[in-house]
Design a protein around this motif. Sequence first.
Motif: not given
Length: 138
Positions: A1-20
Amino acid sequence: MTPDAIERGTKWLASADLRPTRQRVQLAALLVGDGQNRHVTAESLFAASVESCEKVSLATVYNTLKAFCDAGLMREVVVDGSKSYFDTRTDEHPHFYWEENGALEDASADGLRIASLPELPEGAELSRIDVVIRLRKA
């Protein structure tokens, strides 16, 4: 998994205040890591996680998809009452369902008109309308 994919996924979770958590980040990266919307089943997401060598159980995939839906990151689209797809595109839109291969894809809302609805039962309010247009090859 690429660092960009992980960063996008982490930001997506943060947008809904979900614990990563590790599993959430891994699944989020598979779902939105390339910036594209997609429709998945729990089984197809589990298979993708196995292919990417991520260790996540099928039960965790189901629980995580439910959490993503509850947080407003995804919408569940039920086909046939027994098969659920999970859509990363959360705006109101119809779907095409291909009966031959079980594929679900977005359909354009242009031209779709719902002229009226039956009277709702007393004490009920409309939550949403799901439109699934079933197709087969001619």
